[in-house]
Write a protein that holds these residues in place. Structure first.
Motif, PDB file in Angstrom:
ATOM      1  N   SER A 131      -0.884  10.327   6.454  1.00  3.54           N
ATOM      2  CA  SER A 131      -1.740   9.783   6.088  1.00  3.54           C
ATOM      3  C   SER A 131      -2.619   8.832   7.160  1.00  3.54           C
ATOM      4  O   SER A 131      -2.032   9.933   8.024  1.00  3.54           O
ATOM      5  CB  SER A 131      -2.033   7.964   5.216  1.00  3.54           C
ATOM      6  OG  SER A 131      -0.996   7.091   5.601  1.00  3.54           O
TER       7      SER A 131
ATOM      8  N   HIS B 173       0.409  -1.221   0.118  1.00  5.63           N
ATOM      9  CA  HIS B 173       0.431   0.041  -0.095  1.00  5.63           C
ATOM     10  C   HIS B 173       0.501   1.367  -0.254  1.00  5.63           C
ATOM     11  O   HIS B 173       0.428   1.886  -0.227  1.00  5.63           O
ATOM     12  CB  HIS B 173      -0.755  -0.117   1.107  1.00  5.63           C
ATOM     13  CG  HIS B 173      -2.103   1.361   0.854  1.00  5.63           C
ATOM     14  ND1 HIS B 173      -3.253   1.006   0.565  1.00  5.63           N
ATOM     15  CD2 HIS B 173      -1.749   2.095   2.055  1.00  5.63           C
ATOM     16  CE1 HIS B 173      -3.520   2.547   0.692  1.00  5.63           C
ATOM     17  NE2 HIS B 173      -2.488   3.240   1.352  1.00  5.63           N
TER      18      HIS B 173
ATOM     19  N   ASP C  43      -6.853   7.048   0.021  1.00  5.29           N
ATOM     20  CA  ASP C  43      -6.939   5.374  -0.972  1.00  5.29           C
ATOM     21  C   ASP C  43      -7.947   5.448  -1.831  1.00  5.29           C
ATOM     22  O   ASP C  43      -8.562   5.896  -2.244  1.00  5.29           O
ATOM     23  CB  ASP C  43      -7.172   4.328  -0.013  1.00  5.29           C
ATOM     24  CG  ASP C  43      -6.403   4.299   0.958  1.00  5.29           C
ATOM     25  OD1 ASP C  43      -5.184   4.988   1.099  1.00  5.29           O
ATOM     26  OD2 ASP C  43      -6.824   4.024   2.220  1.00  5.29           O
TER      27      ASP C  43
ATOM     28  N   HIS D  93       0.816   4.495  -2.332  1.00  3.86           N
ATOM     29  CA  HIS D  93       1.535   5.949  -2.047  1.00  3.86           C
ATOM     30  C   HIS D  93       2.134   6.792  -2.936  1.00  3.86           C
ATOM     31  O   HIS D  93       2.742   7.606  -3.605  1.00  3.86           O
ATOM     32  CB  HIS D  93       0.958   5.907  -0.576  1.00  3.86           C
ATOM     33  CG  HIS D  93      -0.203   6.254  -0.235  1.00  3.86           C
ATOM     34  ND1 HIS D  93      -1.148   6.712  -0.551  1.00  3.86           N
ATOM     35  CD2 HIS D  93      -0.918   5.555   0.954  1.00  3.86           C
ATOM     36  CE1 HIS D  93      -2.194   6.858   0.217  1.00  3.86           C
ATOM     37  NE2 HIS D  93      -2.296   5.657   1.545  1.00  3.86           N
TER      38      HIS D  93
HETATM   39 ZN    ZN Z   1      -3.775   5.338   2.770  1.00  6.62          ZN
END
Ligand code: ZN
Ligand code: KG4
Length: 343
Positions: free
Chosen positions: A142, A115, A304, A119
């Motif tokens: 985040s 993940h 996201d 980003h």
């Molecule tokens: Zn995220």
């Protein structure tokens, strides 16, 4: 660095957004996001069980809408990229199961994506040529992350600074809760801050003399104290502006330290908090003053989304990497590729 030669489907379901995207090269043909924020708002945070169930309900509609938006059919897809780490295990499993099924049924390659790497590589939406921006200093901010990362290539990431306690987004969210602004509160704080004086209240900037760490938990305590002491007199807009100012200052100072140490020519700002207008403006102005390039994705690609997962996956697929569709697993925490620690 090249992209996979056929359209890539991206799937993201690690937390509270179900997203499906389709890219062709670096072009984003579709990016559909179903947010669960309204549902989790009544509990004041993400409830994992409820998140998994909502992902199950949203995943196929998102796929259908992404195909419609792209104008492609299932059989036009050349590969599937999916977030398999880190995140809520139940939530991740929904996206990974869908990705495996598509990979097997369509007989196309599968790739699991970290993940945070998604980003980091969300900047490919504004600069498709990764090698043109390397080495790069990237601020990942985040709800779950605050890391300053040096990126030297695909899978070559070094964490230079990280938080000792709360993430930057958490600091926004916790303060928003104390001010009854709902969850998540980053956008609400930044809206309220527009009419406030950032110098109204002096708030702590966390650890100043330790280049490897941020700390945001003191902010929450300071905000709580002000809310309790000031009562009716509290200048809410002033507090929102002062909080936002403290977070931006803490992030900017650490970034400037590492910029002076590392001689990179590109700085990137990514993650949900990168949607913050004041932070974008501050870093953009500071980078201009330092003579370095500043990259930040549009706000819709900061929070996201599956487009960033498809972009990261496409680079890995083009480099020849594949995940086994019968074996790809999910992990609640996992080291960022190229870094030795778990995230
Ligand atoms: Zn995220
Ligand atoms: O990247 P993201 O969508 O999810 C995580 O991986 O955490 O980031 C969500 C975080 C939340 O903490 C939210 O309050 C924050 O990003 N956020 C903002 C803004 N928009 C979202 N923080 C400050 N200003 C904003 N405009």
């Amino acid at each position: 660095m090249t992209y996979f030669e056929k359209p890539v489907l991206g799937i993201e379901s690690s937390c509270d957004e179900t997203s499906v995207a389709i890219i062709d090269g670096a072009n984003i043909l579709a990016n559909q996001v179903a947010s669960q924020i309204e549902m989790h708002r009544k509990w004041g945070g993400v409830v994992p069980e409820a998140a998994s169930r909502a992902h199950v309900e949203a995943i196929l509609p998102m796929l259908t809408e992404a195909l419609a938006q792209s104008g492609l059919r299932l059989h036009d897809l050349g590969a599937v990229a999916v977030t398999n780490q880190p995140g809520l295990v139940g939530a991740l499993s929904v996206g990974v199961s869908a990705a495996k099924a598509l990979s097997i049924a369509l007989d196309i390659p599968l790739i699991g994506v970290h993940h945070l790497e998604g980003h980091l590589l969300s900047i490919l939406s504004v600069e498709p040529d990764l090698s043109a921006c390397l080495p790069m200093l990237s601020l990942v901010v985040s709800g779950g992350h605050t890391e300053l990362v040096r990126l030297d290539g695909l899978g070559r990431a070094t964490i230079l600074a990280e938080t000792l306690d709360d993430a930057a987004g958490e600091a926004f969210d916790k303060a928003a809760r104390l001010l009854d602004l709902g969850y998540p509160g980053g956008a609400a704080i930044s809206k309220l801050a527009e009419s406030g004086d950032p110098k109204r209240y002096a708030l702590p900037l966390g650890v100043r003399d330790d280049p490897a760490h941020f700390s945001f938990s003191g902010l929450k305590t300071a905000v709580l104290r002000l809310v309790q002491h000031e009562g009716e007199r509290l200048d809410r807009a002033g507090l929102a502006a002062s909080l936002q100012h403290a977070i931006i200052e803490a992030l900017t100072r650490k970034l400037l330290f590492w910029l002076s140490e590392s001689r990179v020519q590109t700085v990137a700002l990514v993650g949900g908090v990168a949607a913050n207008t004041a932070l974008r403006a501050r870093l953009s102005a500071q980078c201009a003053r330092e003579g370095v390039r500043f990259l930040v994705p549009p706000p819709s690609l900061c929070t996201d989304n599956a487009a960033m997962i498809a972009l990261a996956g496409s680079l890995r697929l083009a480099a020849g990497e594949r995940s086994d569709p019968t074996e790809l697993d999910v992990f609640p925490s996992a080291p960022l590729p190229g870094s030795p620690r778990d995230y």
